[in-house]
Design a protein around this motif. Structure first.
Motif, mmCIF file in Angstrom:
data_model
loop_
_atom_site.group_PDB
_atom_site.id
_atom_site.type_symbol
_atom_site.label_atom_id
_atom_site.label_comp_id
_atom_site.label_asym_id
_atom_site.label_seq_id
_atom_site.Cartn_x
_atom_site.Cartn_y
_atom_site.Cartn_z
ATOM 1 N N LEU A 138 0.830 -1.208 0.000
ATOM 2 C CA LEU A 138 0.000 0.000 0.000
ATOM 3 C C LEU A 138 0.863 1.255 0.000
ATOM 4 C CD1 LEU A 138 -2.713 -0.932 2.664
ATOM 5 C CD2 LEU A 138 -2.717 -1.416 0.216
ATOM 6 N N ARG A 139 0.370 2.285 -0.678
ATOM 7 C CA ARG A 139 0.964 3.624 -0.642
ATOM 8 C C ARG A 139 -0.157 4.625 -0.403
ATOM 9 N NH1 ARG A 139 3.176 5.439 -5.572
ATOM 10 N NH2 ARG A 139 4.642 6.832 -4.523
ATOM 11 N N PRO A 140 0.171 5.851 0.041
ATOM 12 C CA PRO A 140 -0.860 6.863 0.240
ATOM 13 C C PRO A 140 -1.586 7.192 -1.065
ATOM 14 C CG PRO A 140 1.202 7.520 1.279
ATOM 15 C CD PRO A 140 1.509 6.319 0.446
ATOM 16 N N LEU A 141 -2.882 7.420 -0.982
ATOM 17 C CA LEU A 141 -3.666 7.777 -2.162
ATOM 18 C C LEU A 141 -3.119 9.030 -2.844
ATOM 19 C CD1 LEU A 141 -7.333 7.156 -0.957
ATOM 20 C CD2 LEU A 141 -6.093 5.873 -2.711
ATOM 21 N N ALA A 142 -2.574 9.947 -2.060
ATOM 22 C CA ALA A 142 -2.036 11.178 -2.646
ATOM 23 C C ALA A 142 -0.907 10.885 -3.623
ATOM 24 C CB ALA A 142 -1.532 12.106 -1.536
ATOM 25 N N LYS A 143 -0.155 9.798 -3.389
ATOM 26 C CA LYS A 143 0.907 9.394 -4.314
ATOM 27 C C LYS A 143 0.354 8.579 -5.477
ATOM 28 C CE LYS A 143 4.321 10.921 -1.661
ATOM 29 N NZ LYS A 143 5.270 9.983 -1.033
ATOM 30 N N MET A 145 -2.865 8.741 -6.888
ATOM 31 C CA MET A 145 -3.843 9.363 -7.798
ATOM 32 C C MET A 145 -3.222 9.945 -9.067
ATOM 33 S SD MET A 145 -6.765 10.990 -5.252
ATOM 34 C CE MET A 145 -5.631 12.181 -4.552
ATOM 35 N N PRO A 146 -2.181 10.793 -8.986
ATOM 36 C CA PRO A 146 -1.638 11.324 -10.247
ATOM 37 C C PRO A 146 -1.022 10.255 -11.126
ATOM 38 C CG PRO A 146 -0.259 11.947 -8.375
ATOM 39 C CD PRO A 146 -1.513 11.363 -7.813
ATOM 40 N N SER A 147 -0.380 9.264 -10.499
ATOM 41 C CA SER A 147 0.242 8.195 -11.265
ATOM 42 C C SER A 147 -0.804 7.330 -11.951
ATOM 43 C CB SER A 147 1.114 7.352 -10.340
ATOM 44 O OG SER A 147 1.819 6.370 -11.058
ATOM 45 N N GLN A 148 -1.898 7.031 -11.239
ATOM 46 C CA GLN A 148 -2.942 6.197 -11.817
ATOM 47 C C GLN A 148 -3.679 6.935 -12.933
ATOM 48 O OE1 GLN A 148 -4.359 2.550 -10.616
ATOM 49 N NE2 GLN A 148 -4.062 3.133 -12.741
ATOM 50 N N TRP A 149 -3.900 8.253 -12.755
ATOM 51 C CA TRP A 149 -4.577 9.034 -13.803
ATOM 52 C C TRP A 149 -3.773 9.015 -15.103
ATOM 53 C CZ3 TRP A 149 -2.791 13.858 -15.880
ATOM 54 C CH2 TRP A 149 -3.657 14.400 -16.837
ATOM 55 N N GLN A 150 -2.467 9.277 -15.018
ATOM 56 C CA GLN A 150 -1.691 9.293 -16.264
ATOM 57 C C GLN A 150 -1.602 7.910 -16.875
ATOM 58 O OE1 GLN A 150 1.869 8.327 -16.803
ATOM 59 N NE2 GLN A 150 1.901 7.233 -14.856
ATOM 60 N N GLN A 151 -1.705 6.856 -16.051
ATOM 61 C CA GLN A 151 -1.737 5.503 -16.601
ATOM 62 C C GLN A 151 -3.041 5.256 -17.337
ATOM 63 O OE1 GLN A 151 1.080 3.360 -16.105
ATOM 64 N NE2 GLN A 151 0.070 2.439 -17.892
ATOM 65 N N TYR A 152 -4.141 5.753 -16.802
ATOM 66 C CA TYR A 152 -5.416 5.659 -17.509
ATOM 67 C C TYR A 152 -5.356 6.415 -18.834
ATOM 68 C CZ TYR A 152 -7.900 3.609 -13.471
ATOM 69 O OH TYR A 152 -8.339 2.778 -12.460
ATOM 70 N N VAL A 153 -4.680 7.578 -18.839
ATOM 71 C CA VAL A 153 -4.531 8.337 -20.083
ATOM 72 C C VAL A 153 -3.758 7.516 -21.102
ATOM 73 C CG1 VAL A 153 -3.502 10.401 -21.135
ATOM 74 C CG2 VAL A 153 -4.750 10.600 -18.978
ATOM 75 N N LEU A 299 -5.992 16.349 -1.998
ATOM 76 C CA LEU A 299 -5.014 15.781 -1.072
ATOM 77 C C LEU A 299 -5.640 15.561 0.303
ATOM 78 C CD1 LEU A 299 -1.845 17.906 -1.930
ATOM 79 C CD2 LEU A 299 -2.308 15.538 -2.611
ATOM 80 N N GLU A 300 -6.413 16.528 0.757
ATOM 81 C CA GLU A 300 -7.051 16.408 2.072
ATOM 82 C C GLU A 300 -8.103 15.299 2.078
ATOM 83 O OE1 GLU A 300 -8.429 20.368 2.660
ATOM 84 O OE2 GLU A 300 -6.503 21.093 3.469
ATOM 85 N N ALA A 301 -8.871 15.210 0.996
ATOM 86 C CA ALA A 301 -9.866 14.141 0.906
ATOM 87 C C ALA A 301 -9.181 12.775 0.888
ATOM 88 C CB ALA A 301 -10.722 14.319 -0.344
ATOM 89 N N ALA A 302 -8.078 12.667 0.144
ATOM 90 C CA ALA A 302 -7.349 11.402 0.062
ATOM 91 C C ALA A 302 -6.772 11.011 1.420
ATOM 92 C CB ALA A 302 -6.234 11.506 -0.975
ATOM 93 N N ALA A 303 -6.261 11.992 2.163
ATOM 94 C CA ALA A 303 -5.707 11.705 3.486
ATOM 95 C C ALA A 303 -6.792 11.222 4.445
ATOM 96 C CB ALA A 303 -5.021 12.954 4.040
ATOM 97 N N GLY A 304 -7.975 11.819 4.362
ATOM 98 C CA GLY A 304 -9.070 11.371 5.216
ATOM 99 C C GLY A 304 -9.492 9.957 4.908
ATOM 100 N N ILE A 305 -9.569 9.628 3.632
ATOM 101 C CA ILE A 305 -9.912 8.259 3.240
ATOM 102 C C ILE A 305 -8.805 7.303 3.680
ATOM 103 C CG2 ILE A 305 -10.370 6.733 1.278
ATOM 104 C CD1 ILE A 305 -11.444 9.258 -0.178
ATOM 105 N N GLY A 306 -7.538 7.752 3.542
ATOM 106 C CA GLY A 306 -6.415 6.924 3.970
ATOM 107 C C GLY A 306 -6.462 6.597 5.449
ATOM 108 N N SER A 328 -2.289 8.506 5.775
ATOM 109 C CA SER A 328 -3.159 9.662 6.020
ATOM 110 C C SER A 328 -2.404 10.981 6.076
ATOM 111 C CB SER A 328 -3.932 9.465 7.328
ATOM 112 O OG SER A 328 -3.043 9.253 8.412
ATOM 113 N N VAL A 329 -1.162 10.987 5.605
ATOM 114 C CA VAL A 329 -0.369 12.220 5.619
ATOM 115 C C VAL A 329 -0.778 13.102 4.439
ATOM 116 C CG1 VAL A 329 1.957 13.164 5.331
ATOM 117 C CG2 VAL A 329 1.585 11.164 6.784
ATOM 118 N N VAL A 330 -0.975 14.397 4.701
ATOM 119 C CA VAL A 330 -1.248 15.367 3.636
ATOM 120 C C VAL A 330 0.088 15.952 3.189
ATOM 121 C CG1 VAL A 330 -2.424 17.494 2.988
ATOM 122 C CG2 VAL A 330 -3.495 15.926 4.625
#
Length: 400
Positions: A138-143, A145-153, A299-306, A328-330
């Motif tokens: 597992l890694r933080p969602l904040a790390k 999200m951008p990587s997964q988005w560009q992979q979807y692209v 980032l804040e939403a991702a940390a809360g979910i984390g 959960s780190v912002v």
């Protein structure tokens, strides 16, 4: 989406090197995506001969048995590629069973896409339920999200980053345009699904610490009973993340591609396998190139979910290695002004040239074949010309 900002108890996580798994264990690493999977797969494959000397087998014939995982999960391949079959999975199962009583390790992030309990049970039973131990990184969602988005692209997505974030974080049911995102990255539910089938005692969760570059390698070495330093990161330029400019160029190309009705197979061969692959292999991002930047609200939403996910995982009884508080780190970032164009977001001419060359090189590799035109070029619309040329190039590529 509910957000619980409760803080997990970091003391519950193991910080010392874990004891090796029993000899004969079949370690199944299921990712999910963007959690160090490519690095560990490359290291395991490169060290397979050395691992064998210590009684550990890497049975897959390639670095990543993606087709096998996709086949057993009944998932399609990448856009425009041939759909994996049951045969891919059965070949991997046969190779695993051929390891006999030795310890073995299989890694694919696509196992995290298993659609239901029945599929998970089938995977575990085929590999040998009494010997399988599941590893989830597992890694933080904040790390992620951008990587997964560009992979979807890179697989055809046309939606911009902030719009995509809005759909993933603010628009229920949070499944469009990529329903696979939360299937993979709602990590508490991922762990829960697998624990329901294999038992919490047969699952290890590793929270990856990006500040400790060799930490994941050492964890695998410890679990597999390998000497320190045997697993080393293998440079892989083809797996590097795209810069903002590169991703935006590809996203705009996706819009044109879809708008002209070109076949998916052409995208796979010319765009992903030609333009993008050549660009990654030949162009190293400069220090000043703009990276994909996540807005503070996301980032804040991702940390809360984390934080919520870490709390739930900690209560499941699975073994957790690493610090769950990292989820959960912002991150401390300086956001760009609202609506401002990111500095350095324009793609460099040499990067665009390399991408174009990559596509042309793939097309040029196909043998030419004359065909009598039904009508002249000036009698055909530009949109239809693009579509016809696309199909012709695809036919030539298939003949190779």
């Amino acid at each position: 989406m509910e957000i619980d900002c409760s803080t997990p108890d970091a003391a519950a996580a193991e910080t010392a090197a874990p004891a090796p798994l029993p000899v004969g264990t079949r370690l199944l690493h299921i990712g999910p995506h963007k959690t160090g999977t490519t690095s560990i797969q490359g290291a395991l494959f490169a060290a397979k001969d050395a691992m064998a000397e210590h009684g550990v087998v890497f049975p897959a014939p390639s670095r990543h048995p993606m087709e096998a995982a996709l086949g057993v999960c009944a998932r399609p391949g990448m856009m425009g590629e041939t759909k994996p079959t049951e045969g891919h999975w059965q070949r991997l199962v046969d190779l695993v069973h051929a390891t006999g009583k030795r310890t073995s390790v299989v890694s694919s992030e696509f196992f995290a896409d298993a659609p239901d309990d029945e599929t998970i049970a089938r995977i575990v039973d085929d590999l040998g339920r009494d010997r399988v131990h599941v590893l989830i990184t597992l890694r933080p969602l904040a790390k992620i999200m951008p990587s997964q988005w560009q992979q979807y692209v890179q697989n055809g997505l046309r939606m911009g980053y902030e719009d995509w974030l809005t759909h993933m974080l603010r628009k229920a049911p949070y499944e469009k345009p990529n329903p696979s995102f939360w299937r993979r990255h709602r990590h508490d539910r991922l762990v829960e699904r697998w624990a329901r089938v294999v038992g919490a005692e047969n699952i290890t969760v590793v929270v990856v610490d990006d500040s400790d570059r060799g930490g994941l390698m050492r964890t695998f070495e410890s679990l597999l009973g390998l000497p320190d330093g045997l697993l080393e990161e293998v440079p892989d330029t083809a797996n590097r993340s795209l810069t903002l400019a590169e991703t935006e160029m590809l996203r705009k190309l996706n819009m044109e591609f879809r708008g002209n009705g070109l076949p998916d197979e052409l995208y796979s061969k010319l765009v992903r396998g030609g333009a993008v692959m050549h660009m990654k292999n030949t162009c190293r991002p400069a220090p000043g190139d703009a990276r994909i930047s996540t807005p503070v609200w996301a980032l804040e939403a991702a940390a809360g979910i984390g934080a919520e996910m870490a709390g739930r995982i900690g209560a499941m009884g699975v073994r957790v290695l690493g610090d769950p508080a990292l989820l959960s780190v912002v991150p401390a970032v300086v956001p760009a002004p609202e609506g401002a164009a990111p500095a350095g977001a324009r793609i460099a001419p040499e990067v665009a040239a390399q991408a174009l060359y990559g596509a042309l090189a793939v097309a040029a590799a196909a043998p030419a074949r004359r065909a009598a035109p039904v009508r002249t070029v000036h009698q055909t619309s530009s949109r239809e010309l693009v579509r016809v040329l696309g199909h012709r190039v695809l036919k030539r590529l298939k003949r190779t």
